[in-house]
Design a protein around this motif. Sequence first.
Motif, PDB file in Angstrom:
ATOM      1  N   UNK A 205       0.724  -1.149  -0.006  1.00  0.00           N
ATOM      2  CA  UNK A 205       0.087   0.021   0.010  1.00  0.00           C
ATOM      3  C   UNK A 205       0.910   1.178   0.063  1.00  0.00           C
ATOM      4  N   UNK A 206       0.962   2.039  -1.038  1.00  0.00           N
ATOM      5  CA  UNK A 206       1.959   3.000  -1.191  1.00  0.00           C
ATOM      6  C   UNK A 206       1.988   4.041  -0.090  1.00  0.00           C
ATOM      7  N   UNK A 207       0.784   4.467   0.328  1.00  0.00           N
ATOM      8  CA  UNK A 207       0.930   5.421   1.241  1.00  0.00           C
ATOM      9  C   UNK A 207       1.872   5.132   2.570  1.00  0.00           C
ATOM     10  N   UNK A 208       1.330   3.581   3.019  1.00  0.00           N
ATOM     11  CA  UNK A 208       2.185   3.325   3.938  1.00  0.00           C
ATOM     12  C   UNK A 208       3.543   3.083   3.692  1.00  0.00           C
ATOM     13  N   UNK A 209       3.891   2.680   2.531  1.00  0.00           N
ATOM     14  CA  UNK A 209       5.416   2.262   2.280  1.00  0.00           C
ATOM     15  C   UNK A 209       6.137   3.707   2.266  1.00  0.00           C
ATOM     16  N   UNK A 210       5.575   4.702   1.649  1.00  0.00           N
ATOM     17  CA  UNK A 210       6.395   6.000   1.561  1.00  0.00           C
ATOM     18  C   UNK A 210       6.532   6.527   2.978  1.00  0.00           C
ATOM     19  N   UNK A 211       5.681   6.235   3.901  1.00  0.00           N
ATOM     20  CA  UNK A 211       5.805   7.053   5.393  1.00  0.00           C
ATOM     21  C   UNK A 211       6.810   6.054   6.138  1.00  0.00           C
ATOM     22  N   UNK A 212       6.901   4.672   5.724  1.00  0.00           N
ATOM     23  CA  UNK A 212       7.819   3.808   6.343  1.00  0.00           C
ATOM     24  C   UNK A 212       9.394   4.178   6.018  1.00  0.00           C
ATOM     25  N   UNK A 213       9.307   4.273   4.821  1.00  0.00           N
ATOM     26  CA  UNK A 213      10.805   4.701   4.290  1.00  0.00           C
ATOM     27  C   UNK A 213      11.443   5.858   4.773  1.00  0.00           C
ATOM     28  N   UNK A 214      10.483   6.811   5.408  1.00  0.00           N
ATOM     29  CA  UNK A 214      11.225   7.621   5.821  1.00  0.00           C
ATOM     30  C   UNK A 214      11.406   7.799   7.534  1.00  0.00           C
ATOM     31  N   UNK A 215      10.993   6.689   7.978  1.00  0.00           N
ATOM     32  CA  UNK A 215      11.086   6.588   9.392  1.00  0.00           C
ATOM     33  C   UNK A 215      12.243   5.661   9.676  1.00  0.00           C
ATOM     34  N   UNK A 216      12.761   6.040  10.938  1.00  0.00           N
ATOM     35  CA  UNK A 216      13.890   4.875  11.461  1.00  0.00           C
ATOM     36  C   UNK A 216      13.087   3.595  11.886  1.00  0.00           C
ATOM     37  N   UNK A 217      13.722   2.659  11.240  1.00  0.00           N
ATOM     38  CA  UNK A 217      12.997   1.294  11.237  1.00  0.00           C
ATOM     39  C   UNK A 217      13.784   0.037  11.933  1.00  0.00           C
TER      40      UNK A 217
END
Length: 308
Positions: A205-217
Motif C-alpha cells: 500500500x503505497x501511502x504506508x510504504x512511503x511513510x515507512x521509508x522516511x522513518x527509523x526502522x
Amino acid sequence: MRLTVLSGGTGTPKLLRGLRELEADFSVIVNTGEDDEILGLYVSPDVDTVLYTLAGIVNDETWYGIKDDGFRGHEFLERLGVDEPLRIGDADRALKQYRTYLMREKGLKLSEAVDEIRRRLGIKWKVYPMTDDRVTTIVETDEGDLHFREFWVERGGKPPVRGVRYEGAEEASPPPDAVDELLRADVVLIGPSNPVTSIGPILSISEIRHIVREKPVVMVSPFIGREPVSGPAGKLMRAVGFEPSVRGLVEYYREWGVEPDVLIMDERDDVELPEGLEVVRTDTLMRDEKDSVRLAREVLRIVEELVG
Ligand code: GDP
C-alpha cells in the motif's frame, strides 16, 4: 517514544505479547491480505490474532483463535454436512459475527469495526487493519491462483509456488487514523512475520510504504539460519526470488525501499550480511511469554538508543 508495529498473525504477535506485558507505548498496523468471507462471516485472521493477543486471550499454542475456546458450532456445521474451510471456535465465531454485523448492518468500515471491538475488549493499544479496501494475497501455484488460506490451510502449503501478488493493492489506501499514527511514530518496528504474506501486503500500500521509508526502522528477523522459525516463509521467499534468511530479508525489504536502521537477528544465525548494517544479535526464539518479554525488552532498549 512511540512505536508503530507492522504485524502478521504469529511471529509478531508473539513479540506484541511481550510489549503488552511491559506496557510499552505502541500501535499496530495489521495485514489484511488473508481476509476472507466464510459462510457469510467476515474473517480477518491476523487482525483477530492481534486483538486476542493484546486482550490476553489468544490461543498461544496455535496463534489462531481464543484460548480454551469450544468448537460446538463448527462440529454442528459438520453434522449439517457443511464443510467450513476454517475451524472457527465458538467465542471466536461470536466476535466475527459481531464484526460482520457492524460492517454489514451498521455500515462501519473494517477499521471502525475493529476499533469498536478493541474498545469492548478493553485493549488500550490502537490496532489498525492496513486498509479498509480489499487487498488479497494471491499465491500463484502450479495448481492455479490460490488464496493464502487455500494454499496453506487446505493444501498444506504443498503446491509449487511461482509467485505472489497482492490483488487490489494499487487502488488501496490505509485508514486515515493509521496514517496519522504512522506519521507520529518515532520508530517503525517490522516484527518477525512472514515477509511475503504478512509484511509485503502492508508495504504494497503505497501511502504506508512511503511513510515507512522516511522513518527509523527496526526489524526482527523471522529466520534463523536458512529456515523460518515456522510456516511457509522459506518457500514463498524463494518463489519471489530471495534466500529465506536474514540476508534475503534485507534484500526483500530493500526492494520495497525500506532499510533497517537496526536489524535484530538470532544469536545462533551464521548467515553473513552485507557490510554497513547495524545488527544486534540475541535469542529471537519466543517459546513462551518469558521469551517474548525478554525480546520485547531488548527491542525497547534498541529503540530507545536509536531515537531516545
Ligand atoms: P501468519 O500471519 O500466521 O503467517 O504469521 P506471521 O507472518 O506473523 O508469522 C510467521 C513468521 O513468524 C514465520 O516466518 C516464522 O518464522 C516467524 N516466527 C514464529 N515464531 C517466531 C519466534 O519465536 N521468533 C522469531 N524470530 N520468528 C518467529
